[in-house]
Design a protein around this motif. Structure first.
Motif, PDB file in Angstrom:
ATOM      1  N   LYS A 287       0.760  -1.203   0.002  1.00  0.00           N
ATOM      2  CA  LYS A 287      -0.191   0.112  -0.015  1.00  0.00           C
ATOM      3  C   LYS A 287       0.865   1.342   0.203  1.00  0.00           C
ATOM      4  CE  LYS A 287      -4.383  -1.634   0.344  1.00  0.00           C
ATOM      5  NZ  LYS A 287      -5.211  -1.407  -0.675  1.00  0.00           N
ATOM      6  N   ARG A 288       2.087   1.218   0.826  1.00  0.00           N
ATOM      7  CA  ARG A 288       3.075   2.235   0.634  1.00  0.00           C
ATOM      8  C   ARG A 288       3.821   2.223  -0.453  1.00  0.00           C
ATOM      9  NH1 ARG A 288       5.461   4.746   5.295  1.00  0.00           N
ATOM     10  NH2 ARG A 288       7.299   3.624   4.577  1.00  0.00           N
ATOM     11  N   THR A 289       3.889   1.145  -1.065  1.00  0.00           N
ATOM     12  CA  THR A 289       4.817   1.183  -2.033  1.00  0.00           C
ATOM     13  C   THR A 289       4.021   0.660  -3.432  1.00  0.00           C
ATOM     14  OG1 THR A 289       6.836   1.171  -0.855  1.00  0.00           O
ATOM     15  CG2 THR A 289       7.045   0.742  -3.256  1.00  0.00           C
ATOM     16  N   PRO A 290       3.049   1.182  -4.116  1.00  0.00           N
ATOM     17  CA  PRO A 290       2.360   0.526  -5.069  1.00  0.00           C
ATOM     18  C   PRO A 290       2.867   0.176  -6.339  1.00  0.00           C
ATOM     19  CG  PRO A 290       1.766   2.969  -5.122  1.00  0.00           C
ATOM     20  CD  PRO A 290       2.896   2.745  -3.950  1.00  0.00           C
ATOM     21  N   SER A 291       4.262   0.394  -6.590  1.00  0.00           N
ATOM     22  CA  SER A 291       4.937  -0.039  -7.948  1.00  0.00           C
ATOM     23  C   SER A 291       5.123  -1.293  -7.599  1.00  0.00           C
ATOM     24  CB  SER A 291       6.310   0.715  -8.166  1.00  0.00           C
ATOM     25  OG  SER A 291       7.167   0.548  -7.062  1.00  0.00           O
TER      26      SER A 291
END
Length: 447
Positions: A287-291
């Protein structure tokens, strides 16, 4: 009276061919709509094929072990009445039959109820659930077997007592099961029995088998097909399409081990493991790093970040590596996620995972620690940008509170598509996962 050819349908995901793993009927048998007539092995799963008609089996066009293209005839049915099916039956021709429970329906809209089967009938149905024939407790303790039973009078060849995955493995190795002594419970032929037979050079090639020239030194030729063929093609495409990069982190997971122990005592019916917590940590970190939850759209020249997270969980089975998917995993609480993963992995190892349950993944978790391995560099699942491998949890001397203590330590490995995820993003994601595993309370800061 009319004759209808039944064509092999596309069982899902656009697969172009399937193998007839086993027939559940013989020529001359009377069948009902939705009765299981065959086990079909696709590149992704072993699935049950239902009858689209009430009628009689006139001819089987393909032998067991034969690979058939989608759209080719596999069975000729003899039907009563006109072309639309038996007179008064309300059954119409179904040109695109689907899986058991979703096949043709009788008039009135409700699928016909399948009759309760006796043990003798059920033993011939392979991975068909035994709940129709035994009590639930007995079903949990008894594997789905294929066993020799009383002669049916139809001339069908009796099969040695074994399970469908072992029978498929035997066919791939060219081992004739009629010449193998089973060492399992009640004479059950196990995978190890088949392996010993193949290595000893005792393999006898049946007419429909494709293994040839075992060699003077016991060499075994195993056809590349089914799950292994699909996995090989997918991994080759992934390795030479997406530029892989990998990172590793070794962490103290003692607090997570303690959390799992507490949750097991508080929720004895929930099948929670450290993999459940790793999965939850990945979902929070993504969720914090959607990539890391994205794919590369070559045609549109865009990076598409998924709006949901479908977690693939790699499972080693007798048919090869399969990756069932927990759909919308990010919406599940930890205990629900644990149950979902356990159910999917169990189903996969029993060979009952359906193609739809292995599609749509957006990020994957694999467990190399279960084999005693500390770390690895996993290959990305095609269409995904990240995969995490969990290593073995080992009791090691570790720095803790400025002292050296014995702690539970593990290594996490991560491979990522460097077109989508750069080093900083991969590092942030992996560190977030590690933080939750080192101190599960940290998860509250990621919500």
């Amino acid at each position: 009276m009319s004759i209808k050819d039944f064509l092999l349908p596309d069982l899902g995901e656009g697969l172009t061919e399937s193998e007839i793993a086993s027939w559940k009927i013989a020529e001359g048998d009377a069948v009902e709509v939705n009765q299981v007539i065959a086990e079909i092995e696709t590149a992704k799963a072993l699935v049950e094929l239902p009858s689209p008609f009430d009628g009689t089996i006139r001819k089987l066009y393909a032998q067991e072990g034969t690979t058939v293209q989608v759209g080719e005839p596999i069975i000729a049915f003899e039907l009563e009445g006109g072309d639309d099916g038996p007179e008064g039956s309300g059954v119409k021709e179904e040109r695109e039959p689907v899986l058991v429970g979703y096949g043709p329906k009788k008039e009135g809209g409700a699928a016909p109820k399948r009759r309760r089967r006796s043990w003798d009938e059920t033993t011939a149905t392979g991975i068909q659930t035994l709940k129709e024939a035994v009590e639930p407790d007995a079903a949990q303790a008894t594997p789905a077997l294929e066993t020799a039973g009383p002669a049916s009078g139809t001339g069908r060849r009796e099969r040695p007592r074994t399970t469908p995955p072992v029978r498929i493995f035997a066919r791939e190795c060219g081992v004739d099961l009629t010449g193998v002594d089973g060492t399992g419970a009640g004479g059950l032929i196990t995978r190890a029995d088949v392996q010993r037979a193949a290595e000893s050079g005792a393999a006898e090639t049946a007419p429909e088998q494709t293994m040839t020239d075992a060699g003077r030194h016991g060499d075994v030729r195993i056809p590349i097909k089914g799950v292994r063929k699909a996995t090989a093609a997918a991994m080759t495409a992934s390795a030479f399409t997406a530029p892989h990069a990998s990172e590793f982190i070794t962490i103290d997971v003692t607090r997570t081990s303690e959390l799992v122990t507490r949750l097991r005592s508080q929720h004895p019916k929930t099948r929670i493991t450290i993999m459940s917590v790793i999965s939850k940590a990945m979902l929070l970190a993504a969720k914090r790093t959607p990539s890391v939850n994205a794919y590369w759209d070559e045609d549109a020249q865009q990076i598409i970040e998924f709006g949901h997270i479908n977690l693939g969980v790699a499972a080693a089975t007798e048919r090869g590596l399969v990756v069932p998917v927990v759909k919308n995993a990010d919406a599940l609480a930890l205990l629900d996620l644990a149950d979902a993963i356990s159910t999917l992995v169990t189903t996969a190892r029993e060979g009952r995972t359906q193609p739809a349950d292995m599609s749509g993944g957006t990020i994957t978790l694999t467990n190399v620690g279960v084999f005693g391995v500390d770390a690895g560099t996993p290959i990305l699942t095609p269409g995904q940008s990240a995969i995490v491998a969990a290593g073995a949890v080992r009791r090691r001397p570790w720095e803790y509170n400025d002292e050296v203590a014995l702690r539970d330590v593990m290594t996490l490995s991560m491979s990522f598509d460097h077109r989508i995820v750069d080093g900083e993003q991969a590092s942030r994601f992996l560190v977030d996962v590690a933080r939750v595993l080192e101190d599960p309370g940290t998860a509250l800061t990621l919500l």
